[in-house]
Design an enzyme around this catalytic site. Sequence first.
Site, PDB file in Angstrom:
ATOM      1  N   LYS A  74      49.756  83.554  77.457  1.00 25.43           N
ATOM      2  CA  LYS A  74      49.193  82.973  76.231  1.00 25.43           C
ATOM      3  C   LYS A  74      49.140  81.445  76.278  1.00 25.43           C
ATOM      4  O   LYS A  74      48.599  80.826  75.383  1.00 25.43           O
ATOM      5  CB  LYS A  74      50.023  83.391  75.006  1.00 25.43           C
ATOM      6  N   LYS A  89      51.838  79.559  76.149  1.00 23.81           N
ATOM      7  CA  LYS A  89      52.925  79.070  75.297  1.00 23.81           C
ATOM      8  C   LYS A  89      54.187  78.911  76.131  1.00 23.81           C
ATOM      9  O   LYS A  89      54.465  79.739  76.997  1.00 23.81           O
ATOM     10  CB  LYS A  89      53.225  80.063  74.162  1.00 23.81           C
TER      11      LYS A  89
END
Length: 130
Positions: A44, A46
């Site tokens: 993602k 992140k």
Amino acid sequence: MKKVITYGTFDLLHHGHINILKRAKQLGDYLIVGLSTDEFNFIKGKAAYHSYEDRKMLLESIKYVDEVIPENDWAQKEMDIRDNQVAIFVMGSDWEGKFDELSSHCQVIYLPRTDGISTTKIKTDLYHKR
């Protein structure tokens, strides 16, 4: 028993996280948290400060959380709902409309975020205090 499920990274745990977990639990009898794994966070884009295992331990110590399961990819939500006989899927209002397709499997609810707090805000505030 009415089961509720929500998902997230839950890094840098704060009162906004506690608020959404409390409100999610109030919607049913049993709260399952799908916790993003370190590998999924990487996909993602992140970066979590705490490891999956540490974030899992923190979530499991919160009285509103009954079970923590790993979230490995975007597509598993439908399977988790079916396999765990979930009645309600909950996400924060910042995800409004993004999971509406799950409404054919269970009720989908987007809860308002807690004003003035987020993990991103914490990181930004700390960075600017230097």
